[in-house]
Write a protein that holds these residues in place. Structure first.
Motif, PDB file in Angstrom:
ATOM      1  N   LYS A   1       0.834  -1.203   0.000  1.00 42.49           N
ATOM      2  CA  LYS A   1       0.000   0.000   0.000  1.00 42.49           C
ATOM      3  C   LYS A   1       0.877   1.266   0.000  1.00 42.49           C
ATOM      4  O   LYS A   1       0.546   2.259  -0.632  1.00 42.49           O
TER       5      LYS A   1
ATOM      6  N   ALA B   1     -10.499  -2.777   1.165  1.00 39.89           N
ATOM      7  CA  ALA B   1     -11.867  -2.686   1.686  1.00 39.89           C
ATOM      8  C   ALA B   1     -12.115  -3.794   2.704  1.00 39.89           C
ATOM      9  O   ALA B   1     -11.569  -4.890   2.577  1.00 39.89           O
TER      10      ALA B   1
ATOM     11  N   VAL C   1      -6.836  -0.062  -3.403  1.00 40.02           N
ATOM     12  CA  VAL C   1      -7.968   0.146  -2.483  1.00 40.02           C
ATOM     13  C   VAL C   1      -8.106  -1.081  -1.581  1.00 40.02           C
ATOM     14  O   VAL C   1      -8.213  -2.205  -2.072  1.00 40.02           O
TER      15      VAL C   1
ATOM     16  N   HIS D   1      -4.465   1.937   6.777  1.00 38.13           N
ATOM     17  CA  HIS D   1      -4.469   1.516   5.371  1.00 38.13           C
ATOM     18  C   HIS D   1      -5.844   1.105   4.836  1.00 38.13           C
ATOM     19  O   HIS D   1      -5.968   0.809   3.653  1.00 38.13           O
ATOM     20  N   ILE D   2      -6.874   1.045   5.684  1.00 38.06           N
ATOM     21  CA  ILE D   2      -8.196   0.678   5.150  1.00 38.06           C
ATOM     22  C   ILE D   2      -8.830   1.908   4.493  1.00 38.06           C
ATOM     23  O   ILE D   2      -8.836   2.994   5.070  1.00 38.06           O
ATOM     24  N   ASP D   3      -9.358   1.706   3.269  1.00 37.25           N
ATOM     25  CA  ASP D   3      -9.984   2.813   2.542  1.00 37.25           C
ATOM     26  C   ASP D   3     -11.504   2.764   2.628  1.00 37.25           C
ATOM     27  O   ASP D   3     -12.177   3.779   2.542  1.00 37.25           O
ATOM     28  N   LEU D   4     -12.030   1.530   2.759  1.00 31.63           N
ATOM     29  CA  LEU D   4     -13.471   1.359   2.596  1.00 31.63           C
ATOM     30  C   LEU D   4     -13.979   0.311   3.589  1.00 31.63           C
ATOM     31  O   LEU D   4     -13.372  -0.750   3.730  1.00 31.63           O
TER      32      LEU D   4
ATOM     33  N   GLU E   1     -17.198   3.047  11.045  1.00 29.47           N
ATOM     34  CA  GLU E   1     -16.155   4.069  10.839  1.00 29.47           C
ATOM     35  C   GLU E   1     -14.946   3.908  11.748  1.00 29.47           C
ATOM     36  O   GLU E   1     -13.829   4.277  11.397  1.00 29.47           O
TER      37      GLU E   1
ATOM     38  N   GLN F   1     -13.299   5.927  -4.391  1.00 31.91           N
ATOM     39  CA  GLN F   1     -11.963   5.852  -3.780  1.00 31.91           C
ATOM     40  C   GLN F   1     -10.888   6.100  -4.820  1.00 31.91           C
ATOM     41  O   GLN F   1      -9.916   6.817  -4.581  1.00 31.91           O
TER      42      GLN F   1
ATOM     43  N   PRO G   1     -11.366   8.094   2.906  1.00 30.10           N
ATOM     44  CA  PRO G   1     -11.849   6.783   3.359  1.00 30.10           C
ATOM     45  C   PRO G   1     -13.305   6.859   3.816  1.00 30.10           C
ATOM     46  O   PRO G   1     -13.722   7.848   4.418  1.00 30.10           O
ATOM     47  N   THR G   2     -14.066   5.815   3.498  1.00 27.75           N
ATOM     48  CA  THR G   2     -15.521   5.862   3.701  1.00 27.75           C
ATOM     49  C   THR G   2     -16.017   4.594   4.380  1.00 27.75           C
ATOM     50  O   THR G   2     -15.507   3.507   4.095  1.00 27.75           O
TER      51      THR G   2
ATOM     52  N   LEU H   1     -11.801   2.576  10.366  1.00 32.97           N
ATOM     53  CA  LEU H   1     -10.944   3.448   9.553  1.00 32.97           C
ATOM     54  C   LEU H   1      -9.916   4.146  10.430  1.00 32.97           C
ATOM     55  O   LEU H   1      -8.785   4.385  10.023  1.00 32.97           O
TER      56      LEU H   1
END
Ligand code: SAM
Length: 506
Positions: free
Chosen positions: A95, A104, A102, A123-126, A115, A143, A149-150, A118
């Protein structure tokens, strides 16, 4: 993050991502879905991959070849977040080298932590909940376009959506998983599922039956219906429940409708039923429907009434035993397996002995045993996790010892008998290598059966009549006598029979 060029209207954004090694014409999202946990998660991962493929993606084998890595997680028992952290950690250097990768997280841990994941796991994006899987392509696209990040973890309570499987003819699995419901309305005090999967929502029976049809048309022979309490199924389109009993559901009607409308389905199973919905109409369905497998996995959890009450299982030991007996009487030879938790808060030695005694009394042919682990949000957190770890381990070992002797006695009785086996694929030990010509399948009671010899791989997907020649620890070894069904049985079965008789013992 790579920003997508705005002017490629005819191609899904996922299919047009600039990335090393691909020409503009062949660009597509390269993804990996890694699965932890139960059949439900395997099923969800399959649907996730279909959603990604439909959006122009394709699966790759290695993270360094991927644009998207999805971890589909389970939080029922283990220390799920630690496991996730370690898996994501393995991607850290990749990453850093490729920030556009991405990462996830989906499934139960995603839903449970939302959330917060995150913030807590670098390193988590989703983060995407089980009910938001259809949004995956759009969220990944965001993304890739540089969105922060979501987390998306909303239950679709008012308008439930079910992902539809689209099996390709000739590429369908021998055993297909078909979802019937999501969520759980039970409140078993140990269980996190109601909090990670939400309330019960049922898929329309019509959709379930059509999906069974599609799988069978595409080549599947067996269907496993999936639901957290699969036997609580309801659908106003089906005939009303057969009695006014509050625990009576329309699940037996669903089974009958599948049997009637998909007559070419060879075998039908379901998991996991809750014992309180195992009512007279379900026993009748087992007595009347040949397509139903002669095996039911009926989780009991404990043999002690005191513990069952504290677990909020809503049945007593006597009620469970009576239902188990009625099931096994409904169809000759029907066997049962179960789930058991040891070391639940307050479980005494006497309670545990009650568990051992119910295992012997019912005569389960196999079981999954677990040490109790406190789960977030669950009512049992209010009880003290007071059974010491070494005691839990010792009880689990004793439980497995009893289970092992029951299982071995059951398998030993089958040596010398003839059975019908649905050949599922390469034997586990040889996964991915059919050249050794060793395959495995299951009887309609779920006993695992190995066979070998030239021509074995051509039996995958066939129902083969076999003679059991040996019982292994957890499986049987057999030689085919002939194959059943329309696919030139004698040509396939006999050469294997001849060579398999000479095959060495393993
Ligand atoms: N629908 C199933 C039922 O009837 O309870 C639950 C399926 S759960 C995904 C699989 C098994 O995990 C359960 O049957 C139970 O034995 C075990 N399990 C669930 N929560 C647990 C916990 N907190 N500690 C240990 N085992 C647990």
């Amino acid at each position: 993050m790579t920003v997508l060029p705005a002017s490629r209207p005819s191609v899904h954004p996922l299919a047009s991502r600039p990335s090393g090694g691909y020409t503009e014409d062949t660009l597509a999202l390269r993804f990996i879905v890694r699965t932890f946990g139960c059949q439900m998660n395997v099923h969800d991962s399959d649907r996730m991959q279909e959603v990604l493929r439909a959006a122009g993606g394709f699966a790759v084998d290695r993270p360094d070849e991927a644009d998207l890595v999805v971890f589909n997680t389970c939080s029922v028992r283990e220390k799920a977040e630690q496991k996730l952290r370690s898996e994501v950690g393995k991607l850290a250097s990749l990453k850093r080298a490729r920030p556009d990768l991405v990462i996830a997280v989906a499934g139960c841990v995603a839903q449970q932590e939302g959330e917060k994941l995150l913030e807590r796991v670098p390193h988590i994006d989703l983060v995407i909940g089980p009910d938001n899987v259809t949004e995956l392509p759009a969220l990944v696209t965001e993304q890739m376009s540089g969105a922060p990040p979501t987390a998306r973890t909303e239950f679709d309570v008012s308008a439930p959506r079910f992902l539809t499987a689209s099996p390709e003819p000739g590429r369908a699995p021998v055993v297909a998983f078909v979802t019937t419901m999501k969520g759980c309305d039970e409140r078993c005090s140990f269980c996190v599922v109601p909090y990670t999967r939400g309330p019960e929502r049922y898929r329309p029976a019509r959709d379930v039956i059509d999906e069974v049809h599609r799988f069978v048309d595409a080549g599947s022979r067996e269907v496993l219906l999936l639901g957290q309490t699969v036997d609580s199924f309801r659908d106003p389109e089906l005939p009303p429940p057969e009695s006014d009993d509050a625990d009576e559901s329309q699940f037996p009607h669903l089974l009958r409708a599948i049997a009637r409308e998909v007559p070419s389905l060879a075998r039908l199973r379901y998991t996991s039923p809750h014992p309180r919905h195992a009512t007279a109409s379900l026993f009748r369905a087992h007595a009347e429907l040949d397509v139903l497998a002669r095996h039911v996995h009926l989780p009991v959890q404990s043999g002690s009434d005191r513990v069952l009450r504290r677990m909020i299982r809503r049945y007593t030991r006597a009620e469970y035993v009576a239902r188990a007996e009625r099931l096994t009487r409904a169809r000759a030879g029907l066997t049962l397996s179960t789930d058991i938790i040891v070391g639940f808060p307050g479980e005494t030695e006497e309670d545990f002995e009650q568990t051992l005694s119910i295992v012997r009394e019912v005569g389960f042919v196999s079981l999954f045993g677990f040490k109790y682990s406190p789960r977030p949000h669950t009512p049992a957190l209010r009880l003290k996790d007071d059974v010491a770890e070494p005691v839990k381990s010792e009880r689990l070992a004793r439980l497995f010892e009893v289970a092992q002797s029951l299982g071995a006695a059951h398998l030993a009785k089958l040596v010398g008998t003839r059975q019908e086996v649905l050949v599922e694929g390469a034997s586990k030990s040889e996964k991915g290598d059919l050249s050794r010509e060793r395959v495995q399948g299951r009887t309609d009671r779920s006993e695992i059966v190995h066979m070998e010899g030239p021509g074995a791989s051509s039996l995958v997907g066939e129902i083969v009549q076999v003679e059991v020649v040996r019982a292994n620890k957890h499986s049987l070894y057999a030689v085919p006598t002939r194959a059943r069904g329309a696919r030139s049985p004698s040509k396939r079965g006999l050469p294997l029979l001849e060579t398999a008789r000479r095959a060495p013992a393993t």
